[in-house]
Design a protein around this motif. Structure first.
Motif, mmCIF file in Angstrom:
data_model
loop_
_atom_site.group_PDB
_atom_site.id
_atom_site.type_symbol
_atom_site.label_atom_id
_atom_site.label_comp_id
_atom_site.label_asym_id
_atom_site.label_seq_id
_atom_site.Cartn_x
_atom_site.Cartn_y
_atom_site.Cartn_z
ATOM 1 N N ASN A 151 -3.985 -3.176 -5.213
ATOM 2 C CA ASN A 151 -2.979 -2.489 -4.403
ATOM 3 C C ASN A 151 -3.072 -0.977 -4.545
ATOM 4 N N THR A 152 -3.438 -0.507 -5.734
ATOM 5 C CA THR A 152 -3.641 0.928 -5.936
ATOM 6 C C THR A 152 -4.790 1.425 -5.061
ATOM 7 N N ALA A 153 -5.841 0.621 -4.960
ATOM 8 C CA ALA A 153 -6.970 0.980 -4.100
ATOM 9 C C ALA A 153 -6.569 0.997 -2.628
ATOM 10 N N GLN A 154 -5.776 0.015 -2.213
ATOM 11 C CA GLN A 154 -5.295 -0.002 -0.822
ATOM 12 C C GLN A 154 -4.488 1.249 -0.509
ATOM 13 N N LYS A 155 -3.617 1.642 -1.435
ATOM 14 C CA LYS A 155 -2.803 2.849 -1.223
ATOM 15 C C LYS A 155 -3.688 4.089 -1.147
ATOM 16 N N THR A 156 -4.729 4.127 -1.961
ATOM 17 C CA THR A 156 -5.667 5.249 -1.924
ATOM 18 C C THR A 156 -6.314 5.371 -0.550
ATOM 19 N N LEU A 157 -6.718 4.251 0.034
ATOM 20 C CA LEU A 157 -7.309 4.281 1.369
ATOM 21 C C LEU A 157 -6.331 4.829 2.405
ATOM 22 N N MET A 158 -5.089 4.401 2.304
ATOM 23 C CA MET A 158 -4.085 4.840 3.270
ATOM 24 C C MET A 158 -3.748 6.320 3.137
ATOM 25 N N ASP A 159 -4.007 6.895 1.954
ATOM 26 C CA ASP A 159 -3.670 8.299 1.703
ATOM 27 C C ASP A 159 -4.848 9.245 1.921
ATOM 28 N N LEU A 160 -5.986 8.716 2.369
ATOM 29 C CA LEU A 160 -7.156 9.570 2.549
ATOM 30 C C LEU A 160 -6.895 10.689 3.554
ATOM 31 N N ALA A 161 -7.525 11.818 3.312
ATOM 32 C CA ALA A 161 -7.393 12.973 4.207
ATOM 33 C C ALA A 161 -8.344 12.816 5.389
ATOM 34 N N ALA A 162 -8.042 11.828 6.235
ATOM 35 C CA ALA A 162 -8.838 11.542 7.429
ATOM 36 C C ALA A 162 -7.878 11.144 8.544
ATOM 37 N N PRO A 163 -8.274 11.311 9.801
ATOM 38 C CA PRO A 163 -7.400 10.893 10.908
ATOM 39 C C PRO A 163 -6.971 9.437 10.757
ATOM 40 N N SER A 164 -5.747 9.146 11.142
ATOM 41 C CA SER A 164 -5.173 7.818 10.889
ATOM 42 C C SER A 164 -5.996 6.705 11.520
ATOM 43 N N GLN A 165 -6.535 6.931 12.741
ATOM 44 C CA GLN A 165 -7.299 5.864 13.384
ATOM 45 C C GLN A 165 -8.590 5.566 12.628
ATOM 46 N N TRP A 166 -9.149 6.556 11.977
ATOM 47 C CA TRP A 166 -10.350 6.338 11.185
ATOM 48 C C TRP A 166 -10.017 5.562 9.907
ATOM 49 N N ARG A 167 -8.896 5.907 9.296
ATOM 50 C CA ARG A 167 -8.462 5.183 8.093
ATOM 51 C C ARG A 167 -8.164 3.720 8.410
ATOM 52 N N VAL A 168 -7.503 3.485 9.532
ATOM 53 C CA VAL A 168 -7.180 2.111 9.932
ATOM 54 C C VAL A 168 -8.459 1.320 10.177
ATOM 55 N N ALA A 169 -9.427 1.943 10.853
ATOM 56 C CA ALA A 169 -10.700 1.260 11.122
ATOM 57 C C ALA A 169 -11.416 0.912 9.818
ATOM 58 N N ALA A 170 -11.449 1.851 8.880
ATOM 59 C CA ALA A 170 -12.103 1.607 7.601
ATOM 60 C C ALA A 170 -11.405 0.485 6.832
#
Length: 367
Positions: A151-170
């Motif tokens: 879950n910590t890793a999932q939160k890290t992905l969601m907090d990345l400094a990237a456009p939201s649509q790119w984070r969602v795709a990843a």
């Protein structure tokens, strides 16, 4: 045989240098979350972060970085954080796998559930806790801590400094692959227990689901975080499937024929009773005597070196090892060939790195 470029070792180290701070950051986030908790709770978290930090090839994180570089991404801190999250997902899966396999060691140290059992056993404890109870509690604690790491890793992905649509795709790519891995693990567990057909073809399908996509498709995560479209030509899928199968078949060969000093594996796949493609193919083709040798040996931890050599001789005699090596070469070449369709804007040195990587961890793998 694919010739590894002389630049490969330096290129690998430069990508690992991007991944490692991301791995450390995930460990720090988990430690911070548990900082005010009792010592036993912190120990469970440390059992998982120690596993994550203790090495491994970091193939998945390195591929995420490479995918990002293929699309000329520039934020190395951001992609390093993503790569760290991917390595944390991998560590969580190792915790689950070690519990399912009843493995005692991982990466040169105790498996997470064994580390937690050892910790609990070292404490003064209520009399009702026998050794078996402590082992079960250590397992439950490690599994729960692994979920917190996930879950910590999932939160890290969601907090990345990237456009939201790119984070969602990843995130979608990663979760699809993790789900595939779960299906592959179920096939592995139920097949090993005799509740599913374990033909060589079925074993390859299990490897495709459990290992192939999950190991090499993090390349798509890096591409997504650079804003690339979702593999419209299927190039990455073809590369990942073939590279992953070469990787797994090579791993199976090393599990029987590898040098423990190089592989870091304390026991042989024969001793662990693993029904790999190599072993199952040999069983199907062996003489009556050869089948008896393999069947009486599988799952016997106390096999002598001589008995292991007898099993190895049976496997060689059936031609299973030669065919496994041929399959590794075939899938390695198919992965390399898939890169011929690489888009022209992908930098050549990173495409070359992908060719080298699959050869090093496929056809030329030694550990």
């Amino acid at each position: 045989m694919h010739t590894i470029s002389p630049e490969f070792p330096e290129a690998l180290q430069s990508k690992l240098a991007v991944v490692q701070p991301g791995v450390a950051a995930i460990a720090e986030r988990l430690e911070a979350r548990l900082a005010n908790q009792p010592a036993s709770v912190q120990a469970a978290g440390e059992a998982c972060t120690r596993l994550m930090a203790s090495g491994g090839k970091r193939v998945r994180g390195v591929l995420a970085v490479t995918g990002y570089q293929l699309e000329h991404g520039r934020d190395m801190d951001m992609i390093g954080q993503a790569a760290g999250a991917i390595e944390a997902f991998h560590a969580h899966l190792l915790v689950l796998d070690d519990v399912a396999d009843k493995a005692k060691e991982r990466r040169g140290g105790p498996a997470a559930h064994i580390a937690m059992f050892n910790y609990l056993r070292g404490l003064a404890r209520p009399r009702r806790f026998a050794e078996a109870d402590l082992a079960a509690l250590g397992t439950d604690a490690a599994l729960t801590a692994g979920q917190i790491l996930h879950n910590t890793a999932q939160k890290t992905l969601m907090d990345l400094a990237a456009p939201s649509q790119w984070r969602v795709a990843a995130s979608a790519i990663l979760n699809d692959r993790l789900a595939d891995t779960g299906v592959g693990q179920l096939r592995d567990l139920l097949g090993a227990a005799g509740f599913m057909d374990l033909s060589p073809d079925e074993i390859l399908e299990t490897a495709r689901l459990k290992t192939a996509y999950y190991t090499f498709e993090p390349l798509r995560v890096g591409l997504a975080l650079a804003g690339a479209p979702n593999d419209p030509s299927g190039l990455v899928r073809e590369y990942a499937e073939n590279a992953g199968l070469a990787f797994q078949l090579a791993d199976d060969n090393l599990g029987v024929f590898g040098d423990p000093a190089q592989t870091g594996k304390p026991s042989n796949d024969i001793q662990e009773g693993k029904r790999t493609w190599l072993v199952t193919t040999a069983q199907e083709r062996a003489s009556r005597r050869g089948r008896r040798v393999l069947e009486r040996s599988l799952g016997r931890a106390a096999l002598s070196d001589g008995q292991l050599d007898e099993c190895r001789a049976v496997i060689r005699e059936t031609g299973a090892l030669d065919e496994a090596n041929a399959l590794i070469a075939k899938h390695t070449q198919a992965a390399v060939d898939s890169l011929h369709a690489a888009p022209p804007h992908w930098p050549g040195q990173h495409v070359q790195f992908l060719s080298d990587l699959v050869a090093v961890y496929g056809a030329q793998r030694q550990s």
